[in-house]
Design an enzyme around this catalytic site. Structure first.
Site, PDB file in Angstrom:
ATOM      1  CG  ASP A   1      -0.352  -0.017   2.534  1.00 49.55           C
ATOM      2  OD1 ASP A   1       0.697   0.625   2.705  1.00 49.55           O
ATOM      3  OD2 ASP A   1      -0.910  -0.646   3.450  1.00 49.55           O
ATOM      4  CE  LYS A   2       0.259   8.648  -0.729  1.00 52.58           C
ATOM      5  NZ  LYS A   2      -0.713   9.753  -0.626  1.00 52.58           N
TER       6      LYS A   2
END
Length: 230
Positions: free
Chosen positions: A98-99
Site C-alpha cells: 500500500d501507499k
C-alpha cells in the site's frame, strides 16, 4: 491470452477484447475467456501481430508514499515513474504494497509465475520489519500468531519476533505466508497498536539487501528459480 504472452495485464487484456481490439486469425474476439495458440494462430492487438515477450523479472525498493498502480485517478506518483526511462516492456506488480508501505516489490511480465507467487495455496513467506508505536510484550506477539477475526476474515502471522526497542517504540519482524489487504496493520489495530513504518524485506529466499530506495535491478536466473520452487 495477451497477459500470458506478457503483453499487458489480465485486466488490460480483458478490456481490449471487450472493445473488439483483438483478433485471432483475422476474426474479432469478444470473449475474454477464449484461449488461443500463439504457435499456430495469428493474434493481433489493434491490427499489430503480437507474440510472446521475453520474460523480465525485477525487484524494486518501493519508497513510502508511492502507489503500486499503472495510473492513479488522484494523480499520485506511482512506481512506474521509477521505471519510465528504463526501456522495459510492460510489467505487472507481483502482489501489492500500500501507499504507506515500503520495501521489496517484484514486477514481471510472466503472469503465470506472478500468479503462483501470490496464490495463498503456495504459502510463500513474506518478511516485514514493522515499527510500532509502543513496546509490545510477548502476549502481543502471541496474539498476532494466534490470529484475530476482522470484517469476517481470519488474520494471523506465521512468525513474530522483537528486533529492537527504543524508549517509546519498537521494531518487530513479522512473517506472513498469505497476504490480505492491510494484513499487518489490521492485526496490530486489533490490539490498539499503531504502525509507524512497514517495510517488506524479503519474499521467500529473496532479500531486499542493500538495494537503495527507489532503485531496481533484474533478478538473477537463480533468484527466479528459487521463487519458482514455491
Amino acid at each position: 491470452m495477451l497477459s500470458k504472452l506478457g503483453v499487458c495485464s489480465r485486466s488490460q487484456a480483458e478490456k481490449a477484447v471487450c472493445e473488439g481490439r483483438v483478433t485471432v486469425d483475422g476474426r474479432v474476439v469478444l470473449d475474454p475467456e477464449r484461449s488461443a495458440d500463439p504457435e499456430r494462430q495469428r493474434i493481433c492487438l489493434d491490427g499489430e501481430a503480437v507474440s510472446a515477450r521475453e520474460r523480465v523479472y525485477i525487484v524494486l525498493n518501493k519508497p513510502r508514499g508511492i502507489v503500486v498502480s499503472a495510473a492513479d485517478e488522484r494523480g499520485r506518483d506511482t512506481v512506474y515513474a521509477l521505471l519510465s526511462d528504463a526501456g522495459l516492456p510492460w510489467l505487472g506488480p507481483v502482489g501489492r504494497l500500500d501507499k504507506a508501505s515500503e520495501g521489496l516489490l517484484l514486477l514481471s511480465n510472466d503472469s503465470i509465475w506472478a500468479a503462483q507467487l501470490t496464490d495463498p495455496r503456495y504459502h510463500v513467506d513474506k518478511t516485514y520489519h514493522v515499527q510500532v508505536d509502543t513496546i509490545p510484550d510477548p502476549a502481543v506477539m502471541e496474539r498476532m500468531m494466534e490470529g484475530v477475526t476482522d470484517k469476517g476474515e481470519h488474520l494471523s502471522a506465521r512468525r513474530v519476533s522483537l528486533l529492537r526497542t527504543g524508549e517509546k517504540n519498537a521494531w518487530l519482524e513479522v512473517v506472513l505466508d498469505e497476504g490480505r489487504n492491510r494484513h499487518i496493520r489490521r492485526l496490530l489495530e486489533a490490539q490498539s497498536i499503531g504502525v509507524l513504518r512497514l517495510i517488506r524485506v524479503a519474499i521467500g529466499e529473496l532479500v531486499l539487501g542493500e538495494l537503495a530506495k527507489g532503485q531496481w535491478r533484474h533478478l538473477t536466473v537463480a533468484e527466479v528459480a528459487s521463487l519458482r520452487r514455491y
